[in-house]
Motif scaffolding. Structure first.
Motif, PDB file in Angstrom:
ATOM      1  N   VAL A 340       0.836  -1.206   0.000  1.00  0.00           N
ATOM      2  CA  VAL A 340       0.000   0.000   0.000  1.00  0.00           C
ATOM      3  C   VAL A 340       0.867   1.252   0.000  1.00  0.00           C
ATOM      4  O   VAL A 340       0.602   2.227  -0.728  1.00  0.00           O
ATOM      5  N   LEU A 341       1.937   1.248   0.800  1.00  0.00           N
ATOM      6  CA  LEU A 341       2.823   2.411   0.844  1.00  0.00           C
ATOM      7  C   LEU A 341       3.570   2.595  -0.471  1.00  0.00           C
ATOM      8  O   LEU A 341       3.780   3.731  -0.920  1.00  0.00           O
ATOM      9  N   VAL A 342       3.970   1.493  -1.103  1.00  0.00           N
ATOM     10  CA  VAL A 342       4.653   1.607  -2.408  1.00  0.00           C
ATOM     11  C   VAL A 342       3.715   2.207  -3.446  1.00  0.00           C
ATOM     12  O   VAL A 342       4.095   3.083  -4.235  1.00  0.00           O
ATOM     13  N   LEU A 343       2.464   1.743  -3.455  1.00  0.00           N
ATOM     14  CA  LEU A 343       1.480   2.325  -4.377  1.00  0.00           C
ATOM     15  C   LEU A 343       1.242   3.795  -4.058  1.00  0.00           C
ATOM     16  O   LEU A 343       1.055   4.612  -4.970  1.00  0.00           O
ATOM     17  N   ALA A 344       1.246   4.131  -2.766  1.00  0.00           N
ATOM     18  CA  ALA A 344       1.068   5.536  -2.390  1.00  0.00           C
ATOM     19  C   ALA A 344       2.220   6.389  -2.894  1.00  0.00           C
ATOM     20  O   ALA A 344       2.023   7.510  -3.363  1.00  0.00           O
ATOM     21  N   VAL A 345       3.444   5.845  -2.802  1.00  0.00           N
ATOM     22  CA  VAL A 345       4.605   6.583  -3.314  1.00  0.00           C
ATOM     23  C   VAL A 345       4.500   6.759  -4.825  1.00  0.00           C
ATOM     24  O   VAL A 345       4.796   7.829  -5.372  1.00  0.00           O
ATOM     25  N   SER A 346       4.039   5.701  -5.515  1.00  0.00           N
ATOM     26  CA  SER A 346       3.858   5.809  -6.967  1.00  0.00           C
ATOM     27  C   SER A 346       2.824   6.874  -7.311  1.00  0.00           C
ATOM     28  O   SER A 346       3.031   7.708  -8.199  1.00  0.00           O
ATOM     29  N   ASP A 347       1.720   6.857  -6.551  1.00  0.00           N
ATOM     30  CA  ASP A 347       0.693   7.878  -6.786  1.00  0.00           C
ATOM     31  C   ASP A 347       1.213   9.262  -6.449  1.00  0.00           C
ATOM     32  O   ASP A 347       0.905  10.243  -7.130  1.00  0.00           O
ATOM     33  N   SER A 348       2.006   9.357  -5.356  1.00  0.00           N
ATOM     34  CA  SER A 348       2.546  10.665  -4.985  1.00  0.00           C
ATOM     35  C   SER A 348       3.499  11.180  -6.059  1.00  0.00           C
ATOM     36  O   SER A 348       3.568  12.383  -6.298  1.00  0.00           O
ATOM     37  N   GLY A 349       4.259  10.259  -6.685  1.00  0.00           N
ATOM     38  CA  GLY A 349       5.134  10.693  -7.781  1.00  0.00           C
ATOM     39  C   GLY A 349       4.337  11.274  -8.942  1.00  0.00           C
ATOM     40  O   GLY A 349       4.704  12.298  -9.522  1.00  0.00           O
ATOM     41  N   GLN A 350       3.228  10.614  -9.267  1.00  0.00           N
ATOM     42  CA  GLN A 350       2.374  11.142 -10.317  1.00  0.00           C
ATOM     43  C   GLN A 350       1.769  12.484  -9.907  1.00  0.00           C
ATOM     44  O   GLN A 350       1.688  13.425 -10.702  1.00  0.00           O
ATOM     45  N   ARG A 351       1.331  12.564  -8.627  1.00  0.00           N
ATOM     46  CA  ARG A 351       0.782  13.843  -8.164  1.00  0.00           C
ATOM     47  C   ARG A 351       1.850  14.923  -8.147  1.00  0.00           C
ATOM     48  O   ARG A 351       1.575  16.087  -8.453  1.00  0.00           O
ATOM     49  N   GLU A 352       3.089  14.536  -7.776  1.00  0.00           N
ATOM     50  CA  GLU A 352       4.172  15.514  -7.782  1.00  0.00           C
ATOM     51  C   GLU A 352       4.440  16.021  -9.194  1.00  0.00           C
ATOM     52  O   GLU A 352       4.640  17.220  -9.405  1.00  0.00           O
ATOM     53  N   LEU A 357       3.696  20.293 -13.212  1.00  0.00           N
ATOM     54  CA  LEU A 357       3.133  20.815 -14.457  1.00  0.00           C
ATOM     55  C   LEU A 357       2.189  21.976 -14.185  1.00  0.00           C
ATOM     56  O   LEU A 357       2.184  22.972 -14.937  1.00  0.00           O
ATOM     57  N   LYS A 358       1.392  21.857 -13.116  1.00  0.00           N
ATOM     58  CA  LYS A 358       0.485  22.958 -12.780  1.00  0.00           C
ATOM     59  C   LYS A 358       1.269  24.203 -12.407  1.00  0.00           C
ATOM     60  O   LYS A 358       0.940  25.320 -12.845  1.00  0.00           O
ATOM     61  N   ASN A 361       2.692  25.708 -15.483  1.00  0.00           N
ATOM     62  CA  ASN A 361       1.687  26.483 -16.220  1.00  0.00           C
ATOM     63  C   ASN A 361       1.468  27.847 -15.576  1.00  0.00           C
ATOM     64  O   ASN A 361       1.322  28.868 -16.273  1.00  0.00           O
ATOM     65  N   GLU A 362       1.430  27.866 -14.226  1.00  0.00           N
ATOM     66  CA  GLU A 362       1.257  29.155 -13.549  1.00  0.00           C
ATOM     67  C   GLU A 362       2.443  30.074 -13.816  1.00  0.00           C
ATOM     68  O   GLU A 362       2.260  31.279 -14.050  1.00  0.00           O
ATOM     69  N   ARG A 363       3.655  29.500 -13.775  1.00  0.00           N
ATOM     70  CA  ARG A 363       4.836  30.325 -14.058  1.00  0.00           C
ATOM     71  C   ARG A 363       4.819  30.853 -15.493  1.00  0.00           C
ATOM     72  O   ARG A 363       5.149  32.015 -15.754  1.00  0.00           O
ATOM     73  N   LEU A 364       4.429  29.988 -16.424  1.00  0.00           N
ATOM     74  CA  LEU A 364       4.367  30.433 -17.812  1.00  0.00           C
ATOM     75  C   LEU A 364       3.298  31.510 -17.994  1.00  0.00           C
ATOM     76  O   LEU A 364       3.484  32.461 -18.776  1.00  0.00           O
ATOM     77  N   ALA A 365       2.170  31.358 -17.277  1.00  0.00           N
ATOM     78  CA  ALA A 365       1.129  32.387 -17.354  1.00  0.00           C
ATOM     79  C   ALA A 365       1.650  33.717 -16.805  1.00  0.00           C
ATOM     80  O   ALA A 365       1.402  34.791 -17.385  1.00  0.00           O
ATOM     81  N   ALA A 366       2.370  33.661 -15.668  1.00  0.00           N
ATOM     82  CA  ALA A 366       2.956  34.888 -15.122  1.00  0.00           C
ATOM     83  C   ALA A 366       3.997  35.456 -16.070  1.00  0.00           C
ATOM     84  O   ALA A 366       4.101  36.689 -16.244  1.00  0.00           O
ATOM     85  N   PHE A 367       4.786  34.569 -16.682  1.00  0.00           N
ATOM     86  CA  PHE A 367       5.784  35.013 -17.659  1.00  0.00           C
ATOM     87  C   PHE A 367       5.118  35.723 -18.841  1.00  0.00           C
ATOM     88  O   PHE A 367       5.563  36.778 -19.286  1.00  0.00           O
ATOM     89  N   LEU A 368       4.038  35.110 -19.328  1.00  0.00           N
ATOM     90  CA  LEU A 368       3.302  35.735 -20.433  1.00  0.00           C
ATOM     91  C   LEU A 368       2.693  37.060 -20.006  1.00  0.00           C
ATOM     92  O   LEU A 368       2.665  38.032 -20.781  1.00  0.00           O
ATOM     93  N   GLY A 369       2.189  37.121 -18.751  1.00  0.00           N
ATOM     94  CA  GLY A 369       1.644  38.384 -18.264  1.00  0.00           C
ATOM     95  C   GLY A 369       2.703  39.473 -18.199  1.00  0.00           C
ATOM     96  O   GLY A 369       2.441  40.637 -18.530  1.00  0.00           O
TER      97      GLY A 369
END
Length: 633
Positions: A340-352, A357-358, A361-369
């Protein structure tokens, strides 16, 4: 009667008919609601006395004529009674859960086998969830009764086994026959085993140690026992077969033709041999012997996991369980929690990654602004320059007009001074605005440069993290060699290079001979050590351009670029000879481990699957040809 009166009369009559229809409909609905409330109150009876009393009053009110007033007075009391009943029901549920949990804990405290303990643990995990529903209580009790019956059967059977153990007289007097049979069996097997040393992990000495030895009896104690035997009836001693008799015909165990047990020099027997090639002492250790190793390995794996904050308490609890000792019955639950913890780490890697990426995107939006603001500032600068030019032209035109309109020198002087003051104020205001805009642009550019630098640093850190995880995913954890995924990646690269530049490209498959016997005779820990040593011995004899990977199990694959077939055969012969000469030993006995290999070269237009199949066929020919050899296609 006029037409309007007739129309209004028709509307009035139609409204009366609609009103009557609505009254009939509402009366039907009211009757249905009354009947439904009565049925519901009857169905709710029996749960609580206070609620039953309120339900009786509700039925009386519904049957009467003062329903509105009665319901207004009853509903608050009914709500309070229902809340109190729910609290009492929750208390009963907690009592049921506590009782079932206590009984299950008492059963788990007993020394039960795994097939009984595992269902009990699963039952204990689901008690709180299922006991919250009243309809599940009978099923829970039935399941607990069945598990308790199994536990009692196991306990009673173990008690019968203890009761059936031989008594003191039987063990003392029965030992003579056992000693006689135990001495006859080794005497029969001694000539057969004198020709060649045995390499099996179950030597004759171990077999002899399995037979129970009769304790020595003193003369005084023997006299007392004889007197006791004269009074009490003797118990017929049970005939215990000697473990040596398990070998048919008294012959020693069949030895492996490849794992030769050749005697070494005195240094091996005195413990001065090379410890790197020494196999573990116990051939098949019990779980109690490997439990610390298992717990240590699991703890290392847990330490390497980068757990998210919400799973860190579970990780600490699991670490405490591992540090407190790990028995056989706790192994499966611990592995489940670790999964369960290994799967949680895998999921956390995907969430990370998603969070990165999010954030990107925010940095690129600020850069564009920031770029948009800079562009707007530039547009404002252009517009200000145009306004300044227009004002200058207006001031110069006014100056020319003043010169033409002046009648004398004083008027001309005053007009010129006024126009010059206007020009100076216009230039000063323009300079002030331009300085402000330049300062704002400078701040925006500095902020933009800092944001770009931060983005580059974060991107580099993320690339390094991805590369680190990629290297871990491409490495075999046991031998440290590249794994099958890394092999596929390197094979594609080498094929592309070979197709572009030409030359020779060889592929070889290496397989350890009789590796299953090594695991069976000396244990899996010994098999793991053999794999590590062989991987090290092979890797240190290869060039940097050669690529060796563990393909799976005891198989290794090798890519040899820019080498002809004869050179590849010579290289494999060097590897084969090096592995054969490795001084593996077990309890002072020489253990010879060899490998076989199949070699082939890439041909034009051939796919990697076709070449691998030819190398595999060559390996099979080497196996059928006696092993410890090289075949090429």
């Amino acid at each position: 009667m006029t037409d309007d009166a007739q129309r209004w009369k028709a509307k009035y009559l139609e409204s009366l008919e609609q009103q009557e229809v609505l009254e009939e409909r509402w009366n039907e609905r009211l009757d249905l609601l009354r009947r439904g409330l009565v049925r519901s109150s009857l169905a709710a009876e029996g749960a609580d006395k206070a609620v039953d009393q309120c339900m009786q009053e509700l039925r009386d009110i519904i049957r009467g004529d003062q329903m509105d007033r009665g319901l207004a007075a009853l509903i608050p009391r009914l709500e309070k009674a229902v809340l109190d009943s729910e609290q009492r029901r929750q208390q009963r549920v907690e009592q049921n859960v506590a009782g079932l949990t206590g009984l299950t804990s008492q059963l788990l405290a007993l020394d039960l086998p795994r097939e009984v303990r595992k269902p009990l643990k699963q039952f204990a995990k689901r008690i709180e969830e299922r006991a919250s529903q009243s309809r599940e209580i009978p099923a829970l009790l039935a399941e607990l009764s069945s598990l308790q019956e199994k536990a009692l059967v196991v306990i009673s059977s173990s008690g019968d086994g203890e009761a059936a153990r031989p008594g003191l007289l039987q063990r003392l007097f029965g030992g003579r026959d056992e000693d006689a049979s135990g001495e006859a069996a080794p005497a029969a097997t001694a000539p057969a085993g004198a020709d060649a040393p045995a390499i099996s992990n179950e030597p004759a000495a171990n077999a002899e140690s399995l037979a129970p030895a009769a304790p020595p009896v003193a003369q005084a104690a023997g006299a007392e026992l004889v007197e006791a035997a004269a009074v009490a009836p003797l118990v017929q001693p049970a005939v215990v077969p000697s473990p040596v008799s398990l070998i048919e015909g008294g012959a020693p165990p069949r030895t492996s033709p490849t794992l030769d047990s050749l005697p070494l020099d005195a240094r091996i027997f005195t413990g001065e041999g090379n410890p790197e090639f020494a196999l573990p002492d116990r051939p098949e250790p019990g779980y109690s012997a490997v439990a610390p190793h298992v717990a240590q390995s699991l703890q290392k794996l847990l330490d390497e996991l980068d757990l998210p904050p919400r799973h860190q308490p579970q990780g600490e609890a699991l670490r405490e369980r591992l540090q407190g000792g790990l028995n056989w019955y706790e192994l499966v639950p611990v592995l489940d929690d670790l999964a369960v913890l290994v799967l949680a780490v895998s999921d956390s890697g995907q969430r990370e990654f998603a969070g990165y990426l999010k954030q990107l995107n925010e940095r690129l939006a600020a850069f564009l602004g920031t770029l948009t603001e800079a562009h707007e500032g530039y547009s404002e600068s252009v517009e200000s320059a145009r306004s300044f030019n227009q004002e200058l032209r207006d001031q110069v035109s006014g100056l020319q007009a003043s010169v033409l309109d002046a009648s004398d020198l004083d008027d001309l002087k005053r007009a010129l001074e006024a126009r010059l003051d206007g020009l100076l104020s216009t230039v000063s205001e323009h300079q002030r605005q331009r300085d402000g805009r330049e300062e704002l642009v400078t701040e925006r550019l500095q902020s933009l440069v800092q944001k770009v630098a931060d983005m580059e640093q974060e991107a580099q850190e993320f690339r390094d993290h991805i590369e680190e995880q990629r290297q871990k995913a491409l490495t075999d954890p046991l031998t440290g060699l590249p794994n099958r995924a890394a092999w596929s990646e390197r094979l594609e690269l080498e094929m592309a290079r070979w197709q572009r530049y030409g030359g020779d490209l060889l592929l070889a498959i290496l397989d350890i001979d009789h590796f299953k016997r090594i695991n069976d005779d000396y244990g899996h820990l010994a098999g793991d050590k053999v794999l590590k040593i062989i991987a090290t011995e092979l890797a240190k004899r290869l060039r940097k351009t050669d690529f060796l990977a563990r393909f799976g199990g005891e198989e290794f694959v090798l890519l040899v670029p820019t080498t002809p077939l004869e050179g590849g055969h010579q290289l494999l012969e060097t590897l084969r000879s090096a592995i054969e000469s490795c001084p593996f030993h077990f309890r002072g006995e020489r253990v010879t481990i060899t490998l076989s290999s199949g070699l082939t070269a890439f041909g034009k237009g051939e796919s990697s699957e076709k070449v691998f199949e030819r190398a595999d066929q060559a390996l099979y020919r080497a196996k059928r040809g006696g092993r410890n050899r090289i075949e090429q296609d």
